[in-house]
Design a protein around this motif. Sequence first.
Motif, short mmCIF file in Angstrom:
data_model
loop_
_atom_site.label_atom_id
_atom_site.label_comp_id
_atom_site.label_asym_id
_atom_site.label_seq_id
_atom_site.Cartn_x
_atom_site.Cartn_y
_atom_site.Cartn_z
N LEU A 288 0.85 -1.21 0.00
CA LEU A 288 0.00 0.00 0.00
C LEU A 288 0.88 1.25 0.00
N LEU A 289 1.89 1.20 0.84
CA LEU A 289 2.81 2.34 0.92
C LEU A 289 3.42 2.63 -0.45
N ASP A 290 3.91 1.59 -1.10
CA ASP A 290 4.55 1.79 -2.41
C ASP A 290 3.54 2.27 -3.45
N THR A 291 2.34 1.75 -3.37
CA THR A 291 1.33 2.14 -4.36
C THR A 291 0.95 3.61 -4.20
N LEU A 292 0.97 4.09 -2.96
CA LEU A 292 0.55 5.47 -2.71
C LEU A 292 1.71 6.46 -2.81
N GLN A 293 2.92 5.95 -2.55
CA GLN A 293 4.05 6.85 -2.40
C GLN A 293 4.32 7.69 -3.66
N GLY A 294 4.53 8.97 -3.41
CA GLY A 294 4.84 9.89 -4.50
C GLY A 294 3.64 10.29 -5.33
N ARG A 295 2.48 9.77 -4.97
CA ARG A 295 1.29 10.05 -5.80
C ARG A 295 0.29 10.96 -5.10
#
Length: 662
Positions: A288-295
């Motif tokens: 989840l963190l990676d999917t949301l990160q920077g977005r």
Amino acid sequence: MCGIMAYAGREAALPVVLDGLQRLEYRGYDSAGVAIVIGGDDDGHRSHGSPTDEHAAKIVVRRAPGKLRRLSDLVAADVAAGRLDGRVAIGHTRWATHGPPTEANAHPHADCRGETVVTHNGIVENYEVLRVQLIAEGHCFTSETDSEVIAHLIERYVAGGADFPEAARRALGEIRGANAITAIHARRPEMIVAGRTGHAGGLVVGRGEGEMYVASDLPAMLERTREVVFLESGDMAIVTAGGARFQRLDGTPVERGFVTVPYDPTAAVKGGYRHFMLKEIHDQPRALLDTLQGRLLGHAPWIRLEDVCLAPEAVRALERVVFVACGTAWHAGLVGKFLVEEIAGIPVEVDYASEFRYRRPLLTPRTLVVAISQSGETADTLVSLEAARQAGAQVLGVVNVVGSQAARLTAESAGVLYTRAGPEIGVASTKAFTAQLAALALLALHLGSVRGALDAPAALALVAALEALPDQAAAVLGHDGAAGAAVAASASPVGPLGQPASATHDEYESLASRYHRAKDVLYIGRGIQYPIALEGALKLKEISYIHAEGYPAGEMKHGPIALIDRDVPVVAIAVRDRVYEKMLANMQEARAREGQVIAIGSRGDTALAAKASAVLEVPETHPLLAPVLTTIPLQLLAYAIAVRRGCDVDQPRNLAKSVTVE
Ligand code: G6P
């Protein structure tokens, strides 16, 4: 959805191929087989003579029904004695379509002389006609598969004077449907021919130092190389240890540039967990963190989606969004409907890809068709995307596997929204699903923001809730936080369920001991939690083989309530949202019929505890994001029950991870 792996290089080919197949076993595990080129002249100069020529190569085929382990055991003695020591080999793990999973139907398949040997993924739609023709020409078939016709077709053209690659090209030109093959020939012992027809059954060619690989999916070769070419539909590759050349099936040579893929291969190992599925459940905070990160942005336009390329005027002009997907990804689409309708105010339809492609959907350039797919390789989803594009709609992918076919197809239209869940190996999808939900929330926010459909406080509330999600997911799993999850995945000692001992899952163990003998389980939810009821039921039936049904709770009294008695547990998702009171009433109705209710509720909800036999709590979040959290206890429950029943959690019977046949 079968797995293909092939190798040409300096090493003994068989162990390389077996290792690759093991990493592909999630694609099918009904049987496995290998073919190794033994002898002959490796650079191919001396090998055009008769097959009886003492210098000619011979191809040894070994096959076994069941899982790959049986094949490995079968060849172990020969390998140890150096009897299968060739530098070129092809291999296959099968998910049966035509013919039961016997040894005779296992791949590779050979022609009448044992000179042409083929592995195949897909369905040869015209195989019956071809088989009749070939039998009339004198060919003898030894299996019930559609695949075997390919070997005999190649044999036919070689007998007619064609060189092996040319014969393979002509054979590929004759078969209909979505297919991927590798083929070898005793008279060209240095060579592997790989080819694709139709929009499914991907093939990847990998390049190493003096060695080359062909596989149906990246994990097979990621440990050994990251330099790859994805074959296009209608492409053929002629591969030797020294490299590959590419051509179209009409014979035109084409250039295909190698790309470097980013995945970290260590992400695909179990890391101390008993099963991949459990590891992947625990990997969700990180995913989840990676999917949301920077977005996420703290101000308008709120969201930045790097690979989505829909122009703002196109977003404003949208009249409709259609989600197409299969299996678990379809459940994500059902949640996506709530997200896009509520956040962006655009009407949404959700379709099974296998249905969408056979009806005549009303599509215009103002329709956005969004394919949701973990693998990006599901046959029905790919065909739906192609049909939507041809009908003039814009197409977007919500995809996990970088560079997959769905990603490449949609990159040319509205773009790709990658879920960044990392490799998912367990057949039952877990982290890919919750990452899809997060990605769909991002998409809805993006569309809503561009269209001016949501005000700043509403957008801020959603962004803040999204930011908190990874840690909240970690809390459901008993981790210290999203970062803690990453540490837990690699280092902790293993507890009774196979998870790190620090995570407390006693409640799931005890529920499993109470309910593992159930024959039927009902899952109920309302609104945005109804798709999660479907997903919970799917998880249970896939891995434990217990019949389970998801139902909108309000529909219970129109039929399913008749099923309830003391032996039918009812799993009710009853978090504090706008239908909470209604859910409580539905739980009461179940209890009044002696149903045992397991509730998924908001943390600290004492009222719920009084109405259920057991409560599994999740932290409170924005109601539109709550499905991400309520999914997790359902995954753990299904897992605990399946383990208790002694089921093969990562490789449930009859299923496969990537369904590349229609
Ligand atoms: C198979 C898998 C499911 C998955 C579905 C769609 O049935 O077992 O877990 O949800 O395919 O796959 P996709 O890769 O398109 O998401």
